[in-house]
Design a protein around this motif. Structure first.
Motif, PDB file in Angstrom:
ATOM      1  N   PRO A 192      35.999 -18.289 -58.330  1.00 21.46           N
ATOM      2  CA  PRO A 192      36.390 -18.633 -56.957  1.00 21.46           C
ATOM      3  C   PRO A 192      35.206 -18.606 -55.982  1.00 21.46           C
ATOM      4  N   GLY A 193      35.058 -19.709 -55.229  1.00 18.25           N
ATOM      5  CA  GLY A 193      34.031 -19.794 -54.197  1.00 18.25           C
ATOM      6  C   GLY A 193      32.636 -20.111 -54.704  1.00 18.25           C
ATOM      7  N   LYS A 194      32.477 -20.262 -56.022  1.00 19.72           N
ATOM      8  CA  LYS A 194      31.150 -20.511 -56.594  1.00 19.72           C
ATOM      9  C   LYS A 194      31.139 -21.785 -57.431  1.00 19.72           C
ATOM     10  N   LYS A 195      29.962 -22.376 -57.529  1.00 19.61           N
ATOM     11  CA  LYS A 195      29.780 -23.531 -58.412  1.00 19.61           C
ATOM     12  C   LYS A 195      28.936 -23.091 -59.594  1.00 19.61           C
ATOM     13  N   VAL A 196      29.518 -23.233 -60.782  1.00 16.20           N
ATOM     14  CA  VAL A 196      28.819 -22.884 -62.013  1.00 16.20           C
ATOM     15  C   VAL A 196      28.764 -24.127 -62.893  1.00 16.20           C
ATOM     16  N   LYS A 197      27.539 -24.474 -63.301  1.00 15.69           N
ATOM     17  CA  LYS A 197      27.362 -25.675 -64.122  1.00 15.69           C
ATOM     18  C   LYS A 197      27.064 -25.275 -65.556  1.00 15.69           C
ATOM     19  N   LEU A 198      27.764 -25.926 -66.475  1.00 16.32           N
ATOM     20  CA  LEU A 198      27.465 -25.794 -67.898  1.00 16.32           C
ATOM     21  C   LEU A 198      26.650 -27.026 -68.262  1.00 16.32           C
ATOM     22  N   HIS A 199      25.422 -26.827 -68.710  1.00 14.42           N
ATOM     23  CA  HIS A 199      24.560 -27.962 -69.040  1.00 14.42           C
ATOM     24  C   HIS A 199      24.333 -27.977 -70.546  1.00 14.42           C
ATOM     25  N   ALA A 210      26.866 -32.518 -68.557  1.00 16.90           N
ATOM     26  CA  ALA A 210      27.207 -31.273 -67.875  1.00 16.90           C
ATOM     27  C   ALA A 210      28.675 -31.222 -67.478  1.00 16.90           C
ATOM     28  N   ILE A 211      29.139 -30.008 -67.236  1.00 15.55           N
ATOM     29  CA  ILE A 211      30.468 -29.788 -66.665  1.00 15.55           C
ATOM     30  C   ILE A 211      30.280 -28.857 -65.476  1.00 15.55           C
ATOM     31  N   MET A 212      30.862 -29.225 -64.337  1.00 20.49           N
ATOM     32  CA  MET A 212      30.782 -28.406 -63.133  1.00 20.49           C
ATOM     33  C   MET A 212      32.095 -27.658 -62.958  1.00 20.49           C
ATOM     34  N   LEU A 213      31.994 -26.337 -62.934  1.00  9.69           N
ATOM     35  CA  LEU A 213      33.150 -25.487 -62.640  1.00  9.69           C
ATOM     36  C   LEU A 213      33.061 -25.187 -61.150  1.00  9.69           C
ATOM     37  N   LEU A 239      37.645 -30.812 -72.898  1.00  8.09           N
ATOM     38  CA  LEU A 239      37.261 -29.494 -72.406  1.00  8.09           C
ATOM     39  C   LEU A 239      37.425 -29.416 -70.885  1.00  8.09           C
ATOM     40  N   VAL A 240      37.005 -30.474 -70.184  1.00  7.43           N
ATOM     41  CA  VAL A 240      37.165 -30.521 -68.727  1.00  7.43           C
ATOM     42  C   VAL A 240      38.640 -30.351 -68.356  1.00  7.43           C
ATOM     43  N   GLN A 241      39.512 -31.094 -69.034  1.00  2.00           N
ATOM     44  CA  GLN A 241      40.953 -31.020 -68.745  1.00  2.00           C
ATOM     45  C   GLN A 241      41.506 -29.631 -69.042  1.00  2.00           C
ATOM     46  N   LYS A 242      41.106 -29.076 -70.181  1.00  3.96           N
ATOM     47  CA  LYS A 242      41.590 -27.753 -70.566  1.00  3.96           C
ATOM     48  C   LYS A 242      41.136 -26.690 -69.564  1.00  3.96           C
ATOM     49  N   MET A 243      39.882 -26.798 -69.123  1.00  8.55           N
ATOM     50  CA  MET A 243      39.351 -25.844 -68.144  1.00  8.55           C
ATOM     51  C   MET A 243      40.053 -26.003 -66.796  1.00  8.55           C
ATOM     52  N   GLN A 244      40.321 -27.242 -66.407  1.00  8.97           N
ATOM     53  CA  GLN A 244      41.037 -27.493 -65.146  1.00  8.97           C
ATOM     54  C   GLN A 244      42.431 -26.864 -65.220  1.00  8.97           C
ATOM     55  N   ASP A 245      43.128 -27.105 -66.331  1.00  5.48           N
ATOM     56  CA  ASP A 245      44.483 -26.572 -66.504  1.00  5.48           C
ATOM     57  C   ASP A 245      44.492 -25.039 -66.496  1.00  5.48           C
ATOM     58  N   ALA A 246      43.433 -24.437 -67.027  1.00  2.98           N
ATOM     59  CA  ALA A 246      43.360 -22.974 -67.129  1.00  2.98           C
ATOM     60  C   ALA A 246      42.787 -22.330 -65.865  1.00  2.98           C
ATOM     61  N   GLY A 247      42.328 -23.160 -64.924  1.00  8.82           N
ATOM     62  CA  GLY A 247      41.695 -22.608 -63.726  1.00  8.82           C
ATOM     63  C   GLY A 247      40.409 -21.882 -64.081  1.00  8.82           C
ATOM     64  N   ALA A 248      39.625 -22.485 -64.963  1.00  6.43           N
ATOM     65  CA  ALA A 248      38.410 -21.850 -65.477  1.00  6.43           C
ATOM     66  C   ALA A 248      37.219 -22.066 -64.539  1.00  6.43           C
ATOM     67  N   GLY A 308      34.382 -23.760 -58.120  1.00  2.00           N
ATOM     68  CA  GLY A 308      35.304 -22.785 -57.546  1.00  2.00           C
ATOM     69  C   GLY A 308      35.487 -22.950 -56.050  1.00  2.00           C
ATOM     70  N   GLN A 309      34.624 -23.749 -55.403  1.00  2.80           N
ATOM     71  CA  GLN A 309      34.782 -24.015 -53.969  1.00  2.80           C
ATOM     72  C   GLN A 309      35.935 -24.981 -53.729  1.00  2.80           C
ATOM     73  N   ASN A 310      36.081 -25.948 -54.648  1.00  3.94           N
ATOM     74  CA  ASN A 310      37.134 -26.956 -54.514  1.00  3.94           C
ATOM     75  C   ASN A 310      38.214 -26.810 -55.586  1.00  3.94           C
ATOM     76  N   SER A 311      38.146 -25.708 -56.349  1.00  4.15           N
ATOM     77  CA  SER A 311      39.122 -25.417 -57.407  1.00  4.15           C
ATOM     78  C   SER A 311      39.316 -26.587 -58.363  1.00  4.15           C
ATOM     79  N   GLN A 312      38.198 -27.115 -58.860  1.00  5.77           N
ATOM     80  CA  GLN A 312      38.285 -28.219 -59.808  1.00  5.77           C
ATOM     81  C   GLN A 312      37.164 -28.161 -60.827  1.00  5.77           C
ATOM     82  N   VAL A 313      37.410 -28.793 -61.957  1.00  5.41           N
ATOM     83  CA  VAL A 313      36.428 -28.886 -63.033  1.00  5.41           C
ATOM     84  C   VAL A 313      36.124 -30.365 -63.228  1.00  5.41           C
ATOM     85  N   THR A 314      34.845 -30.734 -63.145  1.00  8.24           N
ATOM     86  CA  THR A 314      34.451 -32.143 -63.226  1.00  8.24           C
ATOM     87  C   THR A 314      33.250 -32.298 -64.163  1.00  8.24           C
ATOM     88  N   GLU A 315      32.852 -33.549 -64.375  1.00  9.70           N
ATOM     89  CA  GLU A 315      31.643 -33.815 -65.163  1.00  9.70           C
ATOM     90  C   GLU A 315      30.459 -34.090 -64.245  1.00  9.70           C
TER      91      GLU A 315
END
Length: 98
Positions: A18-25, A31-34, A6-15, A36-43
């Motif tokens: 922009p400019g915000k950090k949204v965490k899926l817990h 958790a997964i951190m979206l 899911l992290v990889q798919k979200m990274q590839d899709a630019g999910a 938008g400040q650094n344009s990356q999706v991480t765990e």
């Protein structure tokens, strides 16, 4: 789908918003951190502007289009902490994953 996939798919899709950090817990699933400040999706499980709390099973139902995000929120399956507008923007972002 695993969380790593899911992290990889979200990274590839630019999910991310922009400019915000949204965490899926996902509780025990972590958790997964979206980020938008650094344009990356991480765990990462760090600080976020908005945190969405949802079970992995309910998340999968939402991702598959079987559970509407607003319905999940209204029935308590999805909890939002922080800036609600980021959660609303995320709906459009998640549509990219389908």
């Amino acid at each position: 789908m695993t969380k790593q996939e899911l992290v990889q798919k979200m990274q590839d899709a630019g999910a991310f918003v922009p400019g915000k950090k949204v965490k899926l817990h996902f509780g025990d699933e972590g958790a997964i951190m979206l980020d938008g400040q650094n344009s990356q999706v991480t765990e990462d499980d760090g600080a976020a502007d908005t945190t969405l709390k949802v079970s992995w099973a309910d998340w999968e139902a939402m991702a598959a289009g079987q559970l509407d995000g607003m319905t999940a929120f209204m029935t308590g399956k999805l909890k939002v902490e922080g800036d609600m507008s980021n959660a609303m923007q995320l709906q459009g972002v998640l549509a990219k994953l389908r």
